[in-house]
Design a protein around this motif. Sequence first.
Motif: not given
Length: 442
Positions: A128-132
């Motif tokens: 999720y951090a990467y998608l952000q």
Amino acid sequence: MKVLKFGGTSVGTPQRMHEVAGLITRDADPKIVVLSAVSGTTNTLVQIGEHLRAGKQEAAAEVIENLYGKYKDFILQLVKTEHAREMATAVIEEHFGFLMSLKASGFNAAQEKEVLAQGELLSTKLFYAYLQEKQIDSVLLPALDFMVIDDHKEPVLDKIRENLQKQLSSYSGKKLFITQGFICRNPAGEVDNLKRGGSDYSASLIGGVLNAEEVQIWTDISGMHNNDPRIVKNTYPIARLSFDEAAELAYFGAKILHPSSILPAQKFNVPVRLLNTMEPEAAGTLIGEETDSSGVRALAAKDGITAIKIKSSRMLMAYGFLRTVFEIFERYRTPIDMITTSEVAVSVTIDDNTHLAGILNELGKLGQVEVDSKQAIVCLVGYHLVDQKGIVTRALEALHHIPLRMISYGGSKHNVSILIDEKYKTDALTSLHENLFGGVKA
Ligand code: ASP
Ligand code: MG
């Protein structure tokens, strides 16, 4: 809505996570993405739990520290911007902080399950951090808020649906949801899980209860093969399988899919597609209500089987004997896989020896009991297999040099199962492959 599940190897490195992000954004269709833990993590968490349970605080601390180091490296490759690095660092601090806070004294079963859950919590939050970072709009849906099991560890479908729908409806306009496979809550509200390899099951449950368009299981092999590719050469992926065929194959050893995972999809008739992250364009295998050919579609084998024979003259012309036998297995909550009977004896197989001693003790009261451990079930799967002539003849011919302990034919239309000693498994799969598929692509 589609449900896409990515297994441990598919999220096993930062690069693979980047690829997954690419795969899920190829189109803008609504999706729920279910992730496993980074490969190897759950095994390590099992070790940590075992150390703590055994009172070995220091050994646990060492394993935790080591895993923590791996995640620190992982996030350096995963995300580059300051904000995303901060997010990812906070994620690993939180979860490793939890692991490090555990004390061996008083360590209990509920905590052990919470330890096991850390893998999926980490993988999804880091992803999720990467998608952000990539400014890909998504929502992180906590599986612990919707995935629930009952006292028998069975998923509660209505409740899962209700919980999920409530959550999804609070995010109108959102199209991409990320959630954890494997983990759930039990009736006591504790963190629990759907057993090892259970992320497939999570995906199928989510797809089933939401009546999704399709469930996709992304792994590192292009679909379900017609034999075990680790054992036999010249295997090939099967384009289409019926739910029944796929369930038999998954159950009898095809490692690509968790055995229970077909059931929810089948119950709600949601097709399941098996795809390969390394080769996203490959057709893979589509599992649905229909299949596209006849004959033997695939072979699989499952080892670690125990065969139990109960011989009793009381069985001769008596009714109710089998019920008495089955009731014993039922009392010990141990499923029987295969069964063959003669007038004075019955043989059954089980793959879970947890309660073997108790079962044998009770069976001993009914007659003479013999046990053979380290057996393997070799299984031929195909659509309406038993309606076709000559198949069993060819199979038995292929196995002419191997002692056969049990043969089960006609129980299901889609399966013929043969029990042999584990040591003949490779030989049996190879000989059957040559005889039934000619060793070449059909
Ligand atoms: N992470 C869990 C396991 O390794 C669940 C899964 O990967 O499906 O068993
Ligand atoms: Mg798996």
